[in-house]
Structure formats: C-alpha cells, structure tokens
Design a protein around this motif. Structure first.
Motif, PDB file in Angstrom:
ATOM      1  N   ARG A  63      44.664  46.071  46.961  1.00  0.00           N
ATOM      2  CA  ARG A  63      43.322  45.580  47.944  1.00  0.00           C
ATOM      3  C   ARG A  63      43.859  44.869  49.085  1.00  0.00           C
ATOM      4  NH1 ARG A  63      42.367  46.716  42.569  1.00  0.00           N
ATOM      5  NH2 ARG A  63      40.294  46.484  41.814  1.00  0.00           N
ATOM      6  N   MET A 113      35.541  43.333  51.172  1.00  0.00           N
ATOM      7  CA  MET A 113      34.635  42.261  51.042  1.00  0.00           C
ATOM      8  C   MET A 113      33.930  42.043  52.348  1.00  0.00           C
ATOM      9  SD  MET A 113      34.159  41.400  47.746  1.00  0.00           S
ATOM     10  CE  MET A 113      33.522  39.859  47.823  1.00  0.00           C
ATOM     11  N   GLY A 123      40.573  32.832  48.812  1.00  0.00           N
ATOM     12  CA  GLY A 123      39.691  32.727  47.406  1.00  0.00           C
ATOM     13  C   GLY A 123      39.565  34.217  46.959  1.00  0.00           C
ATOM     14  N   LEU A 124      38.794  34.839  47.675  1.00  0.00           N
ATOM     15  CA  LEU A 124      38.703  36.327  47.383  1.00  0.00           C
ATOM     16  C   LEU A 124      39.646  36.948  46.659  1.00  0.00           C
ATOM     17  CD1 LEU A 124      36.204  37.164  50.267  1.00  0.00           C
ATOM     18  CD2 LEU A 124      35.418  36.823  47.924  1.00  0.00           C
ATOM     19  N   GLY A 127      40.767  35.750  43.155  1.00  0.00           N
ATOM     20  CA  GLY A 127      39.895  36.251  42.287  1.00  0.00           C
ATOM     21  C   GLY A 127      40.245  37.799  41.805  1.00  0.00           C
ATOM     22  N   MET A 128      40.490  38.530  43.008  1.00  0.00           N
ATOM     23  CA  MET A 128      40.963  39.848  42.720  1.00  0.00           C
ATOM     24  C   MET A 128      42.331  39.921  42.038  1.00  0.00           C
ATOM     25  SD  MET A 128      40.106  41.635  46.310  1.00  0.00           S
ATOM     26  CE  MET A 128      38.552  41.443  47.000  1.00  0.00           C
ATOM     27  N   ALA A 131      41.691  38.981  38.287  1.00  0.00           N
ATOM     28  CA  ALA A 131      41.180  39.950  37.490  1.00  0.00           C
ATOM     29  C   ALA A 131      42.192  40.648  37.005  1.00  0.00           C
ATOM     30  CB  ALA A 131      40.124  40.852  38.386  1.00  0.00           C
ATOM     31  N   TYR A 139      48.178  46.097  40.176  1.00  0.00           N
ATOM     32  CA  TYR A 139      47.852  46.168  41.584  1.00  0.00           C
ATOM     33  C   TYR A 139      48.088  45.088  42.351  1.00  0.00           C
ATOM     34  CZ  TYR A 139      43.221  44.276  40.797  1.00  0.00           C
ATOM     35  OH  TYR A 139      42.195  43.189  40.232  1.00  0.00           O
ATOM     36  N   TYR A 165      47.849  29.397  38.881  1.00  0.00           N
ATOM     37  CA  TYR A 165      47.593  30.671  38.109  1.00  0.00           C
ATOM     38  C   TYR A 165      48.847  31.526  38.234  1.00  0.00           C
ATOM     39  CZ  TYR A 165      42.986  29.423  36.308  1.00  0.00           C
ATOM     40  OH  TYR A 165      42.004  29.082  35.774  1.00  0.00           O
TER      41      TYR A 165
ATOM     42  N   ARG B  23      34.075  42.077  27.434  1.00  0.00           N
ATOM     43  CA  ARG B  23      35.336  41.322  27.705  1.00  0.00           C
ATOM     44  C   ARG B  23      35.235  40.694  29.127  1.00  0.00           C
ATOM     45  NH1 ARG B  23      39.898  43.834  29.537  1.00  0.00           N
ATOM     46  NH2 ARG B  23      41.212  42.000  28.607  1.00  0.00           N
ATOM     47  N   ASN B  24      34.462  41.764  30.125  1.00  0.00           N
ATOM     48  CA  ASN B  24      34.413  41.225  31.492  1.00  0.00           C
ATOM     49  C   ASN B  24      33.468  40.172  31.799  1.00  0.00           C
ATOM     50  OD1 ASN B  24      35.955  43.371  32.348  1.00  0.00           O
ATOM     51  ND2 ASN B  24      34.555  44.860  32.112  1.00  0.00           N
ATOM     52  N   ASP B  47      40.052  33.164  26.286  1.00  0.00           N
ATOM     53  CA  ASP B  47      40.632  34.066  27.262  1.00  0.00           C
ATOM     54  C   ASP B  47      39.600  34.531  28.402  1.00  0.00           C
ATOM     55  OD1 ASP B  47      43.034  33.953  26.120  1.00  0.00           O
ATOM     56  OD2 ASP B  47      42.731  35.566  25.100  1.00  0.00           O
ATOM     57  N   VAL B  50      37.460  30.697  33.228  1.00  0.00           N
ATOM     58  CA  VAL B  50      38.318  30.660  34.304  1.00  0.00           C
ATOM     59  C   VAL B  50      38.073  29.244  34.785  1.00  0.00           C
ATOM     60  CG1 VAL B  50      38.873  31.178  36.626  1.00  0.00           C
ATOM     61  CG2 VAL B  50      38.450  33.155  34.918  1.00  0.00           C
ATOM     62  N   GLU B  51      39.040  28.284  34.813  1.00  0.00           N
ATOM     63  CA  GLU B  51      38.973  27.010  35.236  1.00  0.00           C
ATOM     64  C   GLU B  51      39.416  26.831  36.784  1.00  0.00           C
ATOM     65  OE1 GLU B  51      37.646  23.814  35.934  1.00  0.00           O
ATOM     66  OE2 GLU B  51      37.440  23.711  33.570  1.00  0.00           O
ATOM     67  N   ILE B  52      38.512  26.333  37.502  1.00  0.00           N
ATOM     68  CA  ILE B  52      38.975  26.394  39.018  1.00  0.00           C
ATOM     69  C   ILE B  52      39.280  24.851  39.436  1.00  0.00           C
ATOM     70  CG2 ILE B  52      38.190  26.776  41.177  1.00  0.00           C
ATOM     71  CD1 ILE B  52      39.230  29.322  39.766  1.00  0.00           C
ATOM     72  N   VAL B  62      36.242  32.642  44.404  1.00  0.00           N
ATOM     73  CA  VAL B  62      37.231  33.317  43.217  1.00  0.00           C
ATOM     74  C   VAL B  62      36.290  34.177  42.301  1.00  0.00           C
ATOM     75  CG1 VAL B  62      38.487  32.873  41.312  1.00  0.00           C
ATOM     76  CG2 VAL B  62      38.779  31.649  43.371  1.00  0.00           C
ATOM     77  N   SER B  64      33.660  35.668  43.166  1.00  0.00           N
ATOM     78  CA  SER B  64      33.268  36.684  43.684  1.00  0.00           C
ATOM     79  C   SER B  64      34.313  38.157  44.061  1.00  0.00           C
ATOM     80  CB  SER B  64      33.048  36.444  45.530  1.00  0.00           C
ATOM     81  OG  SER B  64      31.826  35.526  45.524  1.00  0.00           O
ATOM     82  N   GLY B  65      35.449  37.505  43.942  1.00  0.00           N
ATOM     83  CA  GLY B  65      36.725  38.199  43.817  1.00  0.00           C
ATOM     84  C   GLY B  65      36.952  39.010  42.778  1.00  0.00           C
ATOM     85  N   LEU B  66      36.512  38.159  41.543  1.00  0.00           N
ATOM     86  CA  LEU B  66      36.799  38.602  40.250  1.00  0.00           C
ATOM     87  C   LEU B  66      35.486  39.840  39.880  1.00  0.00           C
ATOM     88  CD1 LEU B  66      36.910  35.036  38.320  1.00  0.00           C
ATOM     89  CD2 LEU B  66      38.688  36.910  38.082  1.00  0.00           C
ATOM     90  N   HIS B  68      34.350  41.484  42.302  1.00  0.00           N
ATOM     91  CA  HIS B  68      34.501  42.614  42.971  1.00  0.00           C
ATOM     92  C   HIS B  68      35.531  43.597  42.158  1.00  0.00           C
ATOM     93  CE1 HIS B  68      35.152  45.122  46.615  1.00  0.00           C
ATOM     94  NE2 HIS B  68      36.348  45.125  46.374  1.00  0.00           N
ATOM     95  N   SER B  69      36.327  43.008  41.092  1.00  0.00           N
ATOM     96  CA  SER B  69      37.461  43.755  40.529  1.00  0.00           C
ATOM     97  C   SER B  69      36.892  43.996  39.079  1.00  0.00           C
ATOM     98  CB  SER B  69      38.618  43.176  40.638  1.00  0.00           C
ATOM     99  OG  SER B  69      39.334  43.191  41.717  1.00  0.00           O
ATOM    100  N   LYS B  71      34.917  42.296  37.020  1.00  0.00           N
ATOM    101  CA  LYS B  71      34.401  41.141  36.245  1.00  0.00           C
ATOM    102  C   LYS B  71      33.011  40.804  36.319  1.00  0.00           C
ATOM    103  CE  LYS B  71      38.343  41.034  34.042  1.00  0.00           C
ATOM    104  NZ  LYS B  71      38.408  41.459  32.769  1.00  0.00           N
TER     105      LYS B  71
END
Lengths: 277, 313
Positions: A63, A113, A123-124, A127-128, A131, A139, A165, B23-24, B47, B50-52, B62, B64-66, B68-69, B71
């Motif tokens: 990505r 995005m 930040g995006l 998240g990816m 995931a 990936y 992370y 699980r998502n 599991d 997700v702690e930020i 974050v 939003s990124g999750l 997008h993949s 979650k």
C-alpha cells in the motif's frame, strides 16, 4: 528488478514531462513538489511495490499513502502510466466535475485514501501496517511526507505509535527538499534534526539522495530486520529537472508562463533523449 | 422501580458478543478503556484492543487505516475530545475517505459536569451533523443501545454515537421496538396531539416524564424519539407536524446546531409548525451535578412541563 535503473530514470523523466504539461494545461498544480518526489513515486510503482492495477484490491497488496497530497499531479501520471486508469482521463484534471482534483481521492482507481490535509498519511499507514500484523499478512505500507509537513503534531503522534508497535512493515519517506511555501523549512519552522528525532521515536533511519534512482531502489527494496519502522530521509531538490525551478520556494505551486513552459519542455526532452539512447 | 442501565456497559457487552463472531471487530482507545467501561472487553478479547495512548487525533486516523485494511474499529474516547480535537480526522479520514469507523463518544454532553467545559461536549451534534457521510446516534436506553450496536457491528457506514455517564431508565420493552433502522424515529408515547416533544438519548426519559406530567394536567403530548439524528426521519416529523402545530425539542447540547436545529430545519419549509428548542444557552455552563445543571437551565421534566403550559396559552 522489473526495470533497470536507466529505464526507471527515463520513466521518471517522462513523468516529469507529463506533469509539467498537465500543470501548464490546467493552469494549476504543485509544480515544485511534484518534481521533487518524481523519482521516488516512479520507483514505488515501477519497481518497489507488490501492487499492479490487477491486484489493487487484493488484501495482500503493498500500500502507498501519499501524505503530501498536494503533489498529486506526479501521482496521477505515474498511476496512469502504470495502467490504473486511461491516460485520457487526465485531460479532465481540475475541470468541472472531474474526480481528478488537486489532492488524492479514493474515487480514483489506485488511490488508497483521501489526503490533502497534512499530517494524516503516517497515521493512516500505521493503521494499515497494524492491520497486517493483526492478520499476519506480509504486505508493506509506504507513505511519503513533506519536510514542511513535519510541523504537524499529528505526524509525531503517529510516529510514536509506529515505534510503539514495532511496525517493521512500514516505510515512511520524507521528501526532504528543505523548502516549503513560505521559504526554507529551517526558517519557517525548524524540524531538524529529523534523522535523530525519528531514531528517538523508534525508527530505523536511512538517509539517501532522493533524486538518485539507484539509491532509492536500493533502500526501498532492502529487507528490514530491525524490528522497527523505517524512515527514509530522502534529500531532494524542489523543482528537480527544470533548471530555473530548482531550489526555488516560489515554484511550490507556480504555473509556468508560455516561455518557461517551452524552456522546461526542451530541458526535459533533452534528458529523455539522453536516457533513451 | 424502573430498571436502569449504564449504556457504556451495554455497549461493552454487545461489542464482546460481536467480537466473539468477528475477529475484525476492534476497540481502539486513547487511554480510555476504564472510563469507557471496556475492561470486560479487554479481558475477553485482549488481541482485539488497540491502545493509542492519549492521542485522540491519532486514534481516529489509525482506526481509518485499520478499517481500510478490513478491520471494524470502534474508537472510544470522551465525546468532547473525539469530536473537537479529532474533528478534522473525523471529517477527512473517516467521512471523506468513507472508512468503516464507529466513533463512540463517551461521557457526552454535560456528563462530566463539574470537570468543566474542557470535558463537556455541547457542540458535538452541530459539528458532526454538518459532515456528510456520518450517521449520528444517541441511544436512549439499554434495548436501543443493544439494537444500535448489533446494527453497527455489521454496517459499513461511518457513524458517531454519543452516550452519557449515568444509568438510564429502561424505556422500551425490547430491542425490536427500540431500534429498527437508521432514519426511523419511534413514537415512544402518545397521549394526544396538543404538543409533540422530540428528544433522543439521555433527554428522552425527561421528555417522557414531562409528557406524563402534562397528561395529568389535561395536556396531551406525544414523545418522539428520533433514534438517529442523521439520517433524520423527515417522514415521521411531517406526520407529527400534520397532527400538531407545536413541537418542542429537548437536547443536552447548545441551542445552536443540534437536535432542535435539525427539527426546525426539517419543518421550516412547511410554514405551519412552531418549533421551540430547549437546550443549553450560548454562555459558559454553570457548575453543578448534571441534574442541578439541567434544573438550572429549565431542562428537567417539571421545567419542560411549565414551558409547554406557557407556550400553549
């Protein structure tokens, strides 16, 4: 490697030419920013990333999030060249009701995005990348930021999370041309020393010449065994490839005059001619 | 005595249930797992947390990124921070990019009372309502919270949910009657057509109590629960306006831009309906418990009853 270095250099020059033409035609665009990162974006889509138009919706694809969304013209041209959408679509760039607007939107095939407001891409990408870790997918996630963008606090919230992370599947690139819209980044808001700051946030930091295709490809394809996210501080030249636009903050989003346009065409075609031999 | 339930506890239970099958499903927190009553979720699905850290903007980006993949993140944070500090991330990363993120604003409105305006969210409805592609909910009791969470766990749409802190009385007999679908308002009670009181979330019980008081005085009210502020149930509002020409709205929000504004905007083109908005005036909020503050601003059941008597004179 899909293309050899000279072929990638040629493609980057062609992308600069197409971008120069596009901005002149539409009378809008972030000229200096596009030219600065042209080599990096070209390398990502033609050599580095495991992603093609056919695999763009595959959950295992690599990505790319262009955090410096304003350099969208180079991205559009690289995507069109790679076959994500017809080249002719770009004739509508910045026209009424066109999806090809001045910042990336995910209405366009190939764009992950919506960006444009600075400080979101890292930040995006966190998240990816997170995931991928949760789903045990392998990936990689790439994001390109500006150096002026480093003044956004959200960049550092995201950097902290990436380090926390241990997102070794994340590669953040800074287009380090040292200029932003008002002048030198060091005088507008000094964000240096960026290498030390990212290292302190838990990144594996690599510094390269971001207009040297060989160095770009080498660092972007190198394995990451550090258990850390990677930050590539790519030293670039704003306006790279057009002699009179290079290192000029005034070219951040300047549109060339007719004379400048022709001179730019001549310069880029000379480069293309040399690389085509 | 009427049953009461903390909505935060209900959301947590439902989130655990959703996560048992998917699980998502993720809970994304900004050092807010305790105040969001999420500890049972953390125990059940460590599991899927997700702690930020204390970084609300990043928690939205974050997430939003999750999303997008693949979650399905539920972002929990105090409503005040989630909708003000993170509003650009909500606008861009969630709504504009169409990310499947559910934003759960906890301790909304004046819930944090004496902690002060930093912690109050009395503008959140105005600002979220103006963002395209964002559903807005305020569950009014445990059954509605259950129905809403079951919908959100499978819906692909971005949404903002505001809940309060105190336990709420159970108003509906079951989930089916409490929540049907987005944009479908409920008539919670119907004593007649002298006036309609429109509310949602924590103020719904107050509206219902006012309707009971009015009924004892021979004034017949119906109580409309919007269920979702966006999408707004224009059809039900039209139906109510066909029956009564006085509509009173009650919200734990600024008088500007919230539920009352939404109802007034929806009904203004008709030209035949008077809408009175009850909410927080445009001034710094006085200190006190939530109940004391509601009483001070005339938002308790007795005050609402008195106002309606006056407006019907």
């Amino acid at each position: 490697m899909i293309l050899d270095i000279q072929a990638l250099q040629l493609k980057a020059a062609q992308m600069r030419l197409a971008t120069w033409q596009m901005i002149y035609r539409a009378k809008t665009g972030h000229t200096g920013s596009d030219l600065s990162c042209a080599d990096i974006v070209t390398a990502l889509y033609n050599d580095v990333m495991q992603q093609t138009p056919a695999t763009f919706t595959n959950p295992n694809r690599d990505r790319y999030v262009q955090s410096k969304g304003h350099a969208v013209e180079i991205l559009y041209n690289v995507l069109a060249d790679a076959g994500y959408f017809p080249q002719a679509d770009l004739l509508t760039y910045s026209q009424f009701n066109s999806p090809y607007i001045g910042h990336p939107t995910n209405h366009i095939n190939g764009i992950e995005m919506n960006t444009g407001s600075l400080g979101h891409g890292l930040g995006l990408s966190v998240g990816m990348a997170l995931a991928a870790k949760l789903d045990q997918r392998d990936y990689r996630v790439f994001t390109l930021m500006g150096d002026g963008e480093q003044a956004e606090g959200s960049v550092w919230e995201a950097a902290m999370a990436a380090g926390n992370y241990h997102l070794d599947n994340l590669t953040a690139i800074i287009d380090h041309n040292r200029l932003q819209i008002s002048g030198p980044t060091e005088s507008v808001m000094n964000s240096e020393p960026l290498a030390e700051k990212y290292a302190a946030f838990g990144f594996d930091v690599q510094e390269i010449d971001g207009n040297d295709m060989n160095q770009i490809v080498t660092v972007l394809t190198a394995e990451n065994n550090t258990n850390k996210p990677r930050l590539i501080l790519a030293d670039t030249i704003k306006g790279k490839g057009i002699s009179f636009a290079e290192n000029q903050a005034s070219w951040h989003h300047r549109v060339p005059t007719a004379d400048e346009y022709q001179q730019g065409i001549d310069e880029l075609q000379t480069v293309i001619g040399g690389l085509s031999k | 005595m009427t049953d009461t339930k903390k909505i935060g506890d209900v959301l947590c239970t439902e989130l655990i249930e959703a996560a048992n099958h998917d699980r998502n499903i993720l809970a994304v927190t900004s050092d807010s797992r305790g105040s969001a009553a999420l500890n049972p979720f953390v125990d059940a699905h460590p599991d899927q947390l997700v702690e930020i850290g204390i970084a609300e903007q990043n928690s939205v980006t974050v997430a939003s990124g999750l999303a997008h993949s693949g979650k399905r993140p539920f972002v929990f944070a105090p409503a005040a921070f989630l909708t003000m500090r993170s509003i650009e991330q909500v606008k861009v990363d969630v709504a504009y990019s169409n990310s499947n993120v559910k934003l759960i604003g906890i301790s909304g409105g004046n819930s944090y009372s004496v902690l002060g305006a930093t912690h109050h969210s009395l503008q959140d409805l105005a600002i979220t309502r103006a963002i395209p592609n964002l559903e807005i909910y305020m569950p009014a009791d445990e059954h509605q919270a259950q129905g809403l969470m079951r919908y959100l766990a499978t819906s692909p749409n971005p949404a903002y949910v505001r809940i309060g802190k105190v336990a709420l009385p159970t108003l509906y007999p079951n989930v089916t009657q409490a929540f049907t679908k987005p944009g479908k308002a409920n008539i919670l009670s119907n004593y007649g057509q002298d006036v309609a009181i429109v509310a949602m979330g924590e103020t719904l019980a107050i509206a219902n109590e006012a309707a009971i008081q009015l009924n004892q005085l021979g004034i017949h009210a119906q109580v409309i629960d919007l269920v979702s502020l966006k999408p707004l149930d224009q059809a039900t509002l039209n139906q109510v306006a066909d029956q009564t020409h006085l509509i009173v709205t009650l919200e734990e929000h600024s008088l500007y831009g919230g539920l009352g504004s939404a109802v007034a905007e929806a009904l203004a083109p008709r030209g035949d309906t008077k809408v009175h908005i009850i909410g927080f005036p445009d001034e710094p909020v006085i200190a006190g418990t939530q109940a004391e503050v509601f009483n001070y601003y005339g938002m308790d059941a007795t005050s609402v009853t008195e106002k309606i008597k006056h407006w019907l004179r």
